[in-house]
Design a protein around this motif. Structure first.
Motif, PDB file in Angstrom:
ATOM      1  N   MET A   1      42.205  22.958  43.680  1.00  0.00           N
ATOM      2  CA  MET A   1      42.413  24.079  44.584  1.00  0.00           C
ATOM      3  C   MET A   1      41.133  24.908  44.666  1.00  0.00           C
ATOM      4  SD  MET A   1      45.430  26.939  44.470  1.00  0.00           S
ATOM      5  CE  MET A   1      46.692  25.666  44.593  1.00  0.00           C
ATOM      6  N   THR A   2      40.635  25.141  45.887  1.00  0.00           N
ATOM      7  CA  THR A   2      39.379  25.842  46.089  1.00  0.00           C
ATOM      8  C   THR A   2      39.590  27.353  46.056  1.00  0.00           C
ATOM      9  OG1 THR A   2      38.586  24.037  47.477  1.00  0.00           O
ATOM     10  CG2 THR A   2      37.398  26.122  47.599  1.00  0.00           C
ATOM     11  N   ALA A   3      38.740  28.030  45.278  1.00  0.00           N
ATOM     12  CA  ALA A   3      38.788  29.495  45.241  1.00  0.00           C
ATOM     13  C   ALA A   3      37.866  30.022  46.330  1.00  0.00           C
ATOM     14  CB  ALA A   3      38.362  30.005  43.868  1.00  0.00           C
ATOM     15  N   ASN A   4      38.433  30.359  47.493  1.00  0.00           N
ATOM     16  CA  ASN A   4      37.602  30.808  48.616  1.00  0.00           C
ATOM     17  C   ASN A   4      38.140  32.042  49.321  1.00  0.00           C
ATOM     18  OD1 ASN A   4      39.822  29.730  49.893  1.00  0.00           O
ATOM     19  ND2 ASN A   4      38.711  28.083  50.936  1.00  0.00           N
ATOM     20  N   ALA A   5      39.177  32.645  48.778  1.00  0.00           N
ATOM     21  CA  ALA A   5      39.744  33.857  49.388  1.00  0.00           C
ATOM     22  C   ALA A   5      39.052  35.088  48.807  1.00  0.00           C
ATOM     23  CB  ALA A   5      41.239  33.932  49.135  1.00  0.00           C
ATOM     24  N   THR A   6      38.788  36.074  49.657  1.00  0.00           N
ATOM     25  CA  THR A   6      38.223  37.346  49.204  1.00  0.00           C
ATOM     26  C   THR A   6      39.213  38.461  49.520  1.00  0.00           C
ATOM     27  OG1 THR A   6      37.019  37.607  51.293  1.00  0.00           O
ATOM     28  CG2 THR A   6      35.834  36.616  49.455  1.00  0.00           C
ATOM     29  N   ILE A   7      39.426  39.327  48.556  1.00  0.00           N
ATOM     30  CA  ILE A   7      40.439  40.383  48.664  1.00  0.00           C
ATOM     31  C   ILE A   7      39.770  41.738  48.464  1.00  0.00           C
ATOM     32  CG2 ILE A   7      42.628  41.273  47.785  1.00  0.00           C
ATOM     33  CD1 ILE A   7      42.884  38.458  48.881  1.00  0.00           C
ATOM     34  N   GLY A   8      40.095  42.684  49.335  1.00  0.00           N
ATOM     35  CA  GLY A   8      39.665  44.060  49.175  1.00  0.00           C
ATOM     36  C   GLY A   8      40.877  44.970  49.125  1.00  0.00           C
ATOM     37  N   VAL A   9      40.957  45.830  48.114  1.00  0.00           N
ATOM     38  CA  VAL A   9      42.086  46.755  47.949  1.00  0.00           C
ATOM     39  C   VAL A   9      41.519  48.160  47.760  1.00  0.00           C
ATOM     40  CG1 VAL A   9      44.115  47.372  46.595  1.00  0.00           C
ATOM     41  CG2 VAL A   9      43.511  44.962  46.891  1.00  0.00           C
ATOM     42  N   HIS A  49      52.094  41.056  47.051  1.00  0.00           N
ATOM     43  CA  HIS A  49      52.229  40.824  48.489  1.00  0.00           C
ATOM     44  C   HIS A  49      51.322  39.682  48.936  1.00  0.00           C
ATOM     45  CE1 HIS A  49      53.021  42.141  52.703  1.00  0.00           C
ATOM     46  NE2 HIS A  49      51.822  41.596  52.901  1.00  0.00           N
ATOM     47  N   ILE A  50      50.108  39.649  48.417  1.00  0.00           N
ATOM     48  CA  ILE A  50      49.157  38.595  48.782  1.00  0.00           C
ATOM     49  C   ILE A  50      49.723  37.218  48.447  1.00  0.00           C
ATOM     50  CG2 ILE A  50      46.902  37.615  48.155  1.00  0.00           C
ATOM     51  CD1 ILE A  50      45.987  40.581  47.735  1.00  0.00           C
ATOM     52  N   ALA A  51      50.349  37.120  47.290  1.00  0.00           N
ATOM     53  CA  ALA A  51      50.900  35.829  46.876  1.00  0.00           C
ATOM     54  C   ALA A  51      52.185  35.486  47.620  1.00  0.00           C
ATOM     55  CB  ALA A  51      51.151  35.838  45.367  1.00  0.00           C
ATOM     56  N   ALA A  52      53.090  36.478  47.734  1.00  0.00           N
ATOM     57  CA  ALA A  52      54.410  36.194  48.308  1.00  0.00           C
ATOM     58  C   ALA A  52      54.382  36.061  49.823  1.00  0.00           C
ATOM     59  CB  ALA A  52      55.392  37.290  47.889  1.00  0.00           C
ATOM     60  N   ALA A  59      44.637  31.735  41.761  1.00  0.00           N
ATOM     61  CA  ALA A  59      43.596  30.727  41.541  1.00  0.00           C
ATOM     62  C   ALA A  59      42.721  30.522  42.769  1.00  0.00           C
ATOM     63  CB  ALA A  59      44.241  29.401  41.137  1.00  0.00           C
ATOM     64  N   GLU A  60      43.190  30.923  43.955  1.00  0.00           N
ATOM     65  CA  GLU A  60      42.422  30.747  45.185  1.00  0.00           C
ATOM     66  C   GLU A  60      41.523  31.942  45.492  1.00  0.00           C
ATOM     67  OE1 GLU A  60      44.838  28.521  48.469  1.00  0.00           O
ATOM     68  OE2 GLU A  60      46.278  29.739  47.327  1.00  0.00           O
ATOM     69  N   ILE A  61      41.590  32.997  44.680  1.00  0.00           N
ATOM     70  CA  ILE A  61      40.816  34.210  44.945  1.00  0.00           C
ATOM     71  C   ILE A  61      39.434  34.091  44.308  1.00  0.00           C
ATOM     72  CG2 ILE A  61      40.699  36.703  44.610  1.00  0.00           C
ATOM     73  CD1 ILE A  61      43.762  36.734  44.595  1.00  0.00           C
ATOM     74  N   ALA A  62      38.399  34.142  45.144  1.00  0.00           N
ATOM     75  CA  ALA A  62      37.018  34.052  44.664  1.00  0.00           C
ATOM     76  C   ALA A  62      36.432  35.429  44.375  1.00  0.00           C
ATOM     77  CB  ALA A  62      36.156  33.325  45.687  1.00  0.00           C
ATOM     78  N   ARG A  63      36.935  36.447  45.044  1.00  0.00           N
ATOM     79  CA  ARG A  63      36.439  37.809  44.841  1.00  0.00           C
ATOM     80  C   ARG A  63      37.574  38.790  45.048  1.00  0.00           C
ATOM     81  NH1 ARG A  63      30.951  40.723  46.886  1.00  0.00           N
ATOM     82  NH2 ARG A  63      30.171  39.108  45.515  1.00  0.00           N
ATOM     83  N   PHE A  64      37.735  39.700  44.090  1.00  0.00           N
ATOM     84  CA  PHE A  64      38.755  40.747  44.172  1.00  0.00           C
ATOM     85  C   PHE A  64      38.028  42.070  43.962  1.00  0.00           C
ATOM     86  CE2 PHE A  64      42.230  43.493  43.331  1.00  0.00           C
ATOM     87  CZ  PHE A  64      43.399  42.874  43.754  1.00  0.00           C
ATOM     88  N   ARG A 232      44.889  39.525  35.134  1.00  0.00           N
ATOM     89  CA  ARG A 232      44.740  38.300  34.332  1.00  0.00           C
ATOM     90  C   ARG A 232      46.084  37.635  34.110  1.00  0.00           C
ATOM     91  NH1 ARG A 232      40.836  41.178  31.311  1.00  0.00           N
ATOM     92  NH2 ARG A 232      42.442  41.745  29.784  1.00  0.00           N
ATOM     93  N   GLU A 233      47.105  38.445  33.846  1.00  0.00           N
ATOM     94  CA  GLU A 233      48.447  37.891  33.662  1.00  0.00           C
ATOM     95  C   GLU A 233      48.929  37.182  34.919  1.00  0.00           C
ATOM     96  OE1 GLU A 233      50.985  41.060  32.461  1.00  0.00           O
ATOM     97  OE2 GLU A 233      49.980  41.359  30.522  1.00  0.00           O
ATOM     98  N   ALA A 234      48.480  37.697  36.086  1.00  0.00           N
ATOM     99  CA  ALA A 234      48.865  37.064  37.352  1.00  0.00           C
ATOM    100  C   ALA A 234      48.054  35.804  37.627  1.00  0.00           C
ATOM    101  CB  ALA A 234      48.685  38.056  38.497  1.00  0.00           C
ATOM    102  N   GLY A 235      47.045  35.528  36.780  1.00  0.00           N
ATOM    103  CA  GLY A 235      46.269  34.303  36.935  1.00  0.00           C
ATOM    104  C   GLY A 235      44.916  34.475  37.591  1.00  0.00           C
ATOM    105  N   LEU A 236      44.475  35.733  37.814  1.00  0.00           N
ATOM    106  CA  LEU A 236      43.181  35.948  38.463  1.00  0.00           C
ATOM    107  C   LEU A 236      42.058  35.593  37.497  1.00  0.00           C
ATOM    108  CD1 LEU A 236      41.828  37.140  41.074  1.00  0.00           C
ATOM    109  CD2 LEU A 236      41.607  39.274  39.796  1.00  0.00           C
ATOM    110  N   ALA A 237      41.183  34.673  37.905  1.00  0.00           N
ATOM    111  CA  ALA A 237      40.091  34.222  37.047  1.00  0.00           C
ATOM    112  C   ALA A 237      38.790  34.950  37.326  1.00  0.00           C
ATOM    113  CB  ALA A 237      39.884  32.712  37.220  1.00  0.00           C
ATOM    114  N   THR A 238      38.607  35.423  38.553  1.00  0.00           N
ATOM    115  CA  THR A 238      37.365  36.097  38.918  1.00  0.00           C
ATOM    116  C   THR A 238      37.343  37.524  38.387  1.00  0.00           C
ATOM    117  OG1 THR A 238      35.921  36.620  40.814  1.00  0.00           O
ATOM    118  CG2 THR A 238      38.269  36.961  41.106  1.00  0.00           C
TER     119      THR A 238
END
Length: 683
Positions: A1-9, A49-52, A59-64, A232-238
């Motif tokens: 699975m490629t980590a290529n999504a970028t998220i801004g909050v 919300h992003i996941a659901a 695992a697909e998030i490259a930048r948060f 981290r508990e949600a699985g975010l690696a970046t």
């Protein structure tokens, strides 16, 4: 699975904005109600919300990236840590004495204008030591004083310690030794050293910013630590990235070491988003007006670069940290309208916030707000607010305006609502003048860029007031601060005092000092995992005339054939622009600054998808100050406007994150990038 999504909050006073981008896909956005009692909860809700809803796994998030108001709110709400302050013997009251300047010259009852609340007298201690202005040790550090003071302060319940000794910015040995001693005895204590926080002269300002750093450090550490744990508990690696006040990102683990650089985190992201919007359409001189739920943040972008100031102000107190030059005023959609003692309408700075919010939210609010006025004037669709995620009550809005303003003033509800808009627009236009004219710049030479949930409702009125001919509305103005997080780069800045006259100054001396700053910046960039080949370096110098008290930050190009000559000429030009005069007299360098940042920007916004469906979706009556009575406005759906589409006012353009008001005398056209360029067609 490629980590290529970028998220801004980005957390605002009323809504938490979320933007998600993936290559080849349309940008996704959502506004989630903020949770002031626990800001991290809204971020976790955003991740859910992003996941659901969007199917983007951790695992697909490259930048948060995250913009936060926690640091600013801790000061405004007096919710920081209990701190102690160690100072050189004889200087324990620097924080309380301040400068011989008062903001309220004619007040009958004098109130303290220095941030004594950071460390009241009982929490300030002295230690015997002395370093000269040239860095020589005049009196060795009395370590017994340090131990006794630290033990007493810890016994009094402090949670953090600020250390600010005389001339530590020239020789930091005593401050660093204090940190070693205190860490050995009280390892749980957070410690802020002035030689690390603000290594520059001016004792009061250095003491204040060091105390602020200590004051918010436990709060920021707790907030970001808990947020990192949840992600981290949600699985975010970046790594979690945080927006800093200068407009660059930093990993959370690094940001927690320098929390005072997180003031104005959210507004800085909005300015970066505005900068990228302008560059996409070739417009490089912009005034950004970010109208959110509780405030209006105004900034200026010149030659495609945000104006940076060396010192800001938080809650009226000086904070000497480089930050985007944002003028924040208490004028947002949730700002409360009220009647003053003279019978005039006032708006803000009090706000209804997210809870209970404006009266039209139906959550118990009874005060009349700017949003209530916008609904009464016909600008807002009660069934399509925040993309239909929240229904508005016109009845509650009218009742609040009638009870609080219209009735007492003997006006119709509509006239009172129009009065609210006129007052808040006047406040915003004055704020724009401060940002532009204060810099020696004419606002008429700039394009206005509205953002935030309510910015596009006020843009035409502000532009008309200031004789600005063009308005650029981004594709997603309501969440542009969150989008700006995706445009920003990782950036770190280190400065040092360098009090040297420029006459006969050797370039080698400047270069040697910058080498030391570069090494410290390199260490921070190494901690971010940014490869040396992927970094850009910029230098700046704070310059003033000899004998002058205040300085200007000027770019320093060390690759130039004559770097110091170019620096002096740049200072002369800046001084003439800001102060209206310049003289060819000797100048001096006050501070040097090195800024390292990522060479490659984050993922740019993809082109808009082809428009589909009918753009025109109806019409309704609106009330505008240009006309004596209600006028018919055509209502459009922005997503259905194709590139090149032309819309003439009066018109309303609705979209998921905001509503755009095109007043009579204005014409809008969509650009190739998806922005909407409004131009005045007044004769």
């Amino acid at each position: 699975m490629t980590a290529n999504a970028t998220i801004g909050v980005d957390i605002g006073g009323t809504f938490t904005d979320v933007v998600c981008r993936r290559p080849g896909e349309a940008t996704r956005i959502v506004k989630i109600p903020s949770t002031p009692d626990d800001p991290a909860r809204a971020v976790i809700q955003a991740a859910d919300h992003i996941a659901a809803q969007w199917g983007v796994t951790a695992a697909e998030i490259a930048r948060f990236a995250h913009g936060t108001t926690v640091a600013t709110n801790a000061v405004i709400e007096r919710a920081g840590a209990t701190i102690g302050l160690l100072a050189t013997k004889g200087f324990r009251d620097t924080l309380e004495i301040g400068r011989q300047m008062r903001q309220n010259m004619y007040g009958l009852i004098l109130e303290p204008e220095t941030p004594i609340f950071l460390a009241p007298g009982a929490y300030r201690r002295e230690v015997r030591e002395r370093i000269s202005a040239s860095g020589e040790v005049i009196e060795a550090l009395n370590e017994a004083d340090v131990i006794a003071a630290a033990d007493a302060l810890v016994a009094d319940g402090i949670e953090a310690l600020a250390v600010c000794l005389l001339f530590s910015f020239v020789n930091p040995a005593h401050e660093k030794r204090i940190k070693q001693l205190v860490n050995e005895r009280h390892p749980q204590l957070d410690i802020s050293l002035s030689c690390e926080v603000d290594p520059a002269f001016r004792e009061y300002e250095r003491t204040v910013v060091t105390a602020f750093d200590a004051y918010i450090k436990p709060t920021i550490d707790s907030y970001l630590g808990a947020l990192e744990g949840h992600l981290r508990e949600a699985g975010l690696a970046t790594p979690l990235l945080i927006m800093q006040s200068r407009g660059g990102l930093a990993a959370s683990v690094v940001a927690r070491q320098r929390p005072v650089r997180l003031f104005l985190s959210g507004p800085a992201a909005g300015v970066i988003g505005g900068q990228m919007t302008g560059v996409a359409d070739g417009i490089h001189d912009l005034i950004t007006v970010d109208v959110g739920g509780t405030s209006c943040d105004i900034a200026l972008i010149s030659a495609a670069k945000p104006i940076i100031r060396a010192e800001g102000a938080i809650a009226g107190y000086p904070v000497r940290v480089p930050m985007v030059d944002v003028n924040a005023i208490g004028a947002g959609g949730g700002s409360i309208a009220w009647i003053d003692a003279a019978g005039g309408i006032r708006v803000g700075p009090q706000s209804a916030g997210a809870q209970p919010g404006p009266a039209c939210y139906g959550q118990g609010g009874e005060d009349a707000t700017v949003t209530d006025a916008s609904l009464i004037l016909g600008y807002l669709n009660p069934d399509y607010f925040a993309g239909g995620g929240q229904k508005l009550s016109i009845e509650r809005a009218r009742a609040a305006v009638a009870a609080k303003l219209a009735g007492p003033l003997g006006l119709s509800v509509e006239a009172a609502a129009l009065g609210i808009h006129r007052v808040v627009n006047a406040q915003m236009s004055e704020g724009i003048k401060l940002v532009s004219i204060r810099q020696g710049l004419d606002p008429r030479d700039f394009c206005l860029l509205p953002l935030g949930g309510a910015g596009a409702l006020h843009a035409c009125a502000l532009a008309a007031e200031l004789a600005i001919a063009r308005i650029l509305v981004p594709r997603h103005p309501g969440v542009l601060s969150a989008a700006g997080l995706l445009c920003a780069t990782v950036q770190h800045e280190i400065s040092a005092a360098f009090n040297r006259p420029m006459t006969n100054l050797a370039v080698a001396a400047v270069s040697s000092e910058l080498d030391g700053l570069d090494r410290r910046c390199d260490a921070l960039m190494d901690a971010e995992g940014i490869a040396p080949a992927a970094r850009e370096i910029q230098y700046f110098a704070d310059v003033c005339y000899i004998g002058q008290s205040y300085h200007l930050e000027i770019p320093l190009d060390m690759a130039s054939a004559d770097p110091l000559g170019d620096l002096y000429r740049g200072f002369m030009a800046a001084h003439d622009r800001v102060y209206g005069h310049a003289a060819p007299t000797p100048a001096r360098i006050v501070n040097l600054r090195s800024v390292h940042q990522e060479a490659a920007g984050a993922q740019d916004e993809p082109p808009p998808p082809p428009a589909g469906g009918e753009a025109r979706k109806g019409g309704r009556k609106i009330i505008v100050p240009e006309c004596s009575g209600p006028v018919d406005a055509v209502v459009y759906e922005r997503a259905a406007l194709a590139a090149g589409s032309i819309v003439e006012g009066p018109a309303i353009i609705e979209q998921e994150d905001t509503t755009i008001l095109i007043a009579p005398g204005w014409r809008g056209q969509t650009t190739a990038s998806g922005a909407l360029l409004l131009e005045s067609i007044q004769p």
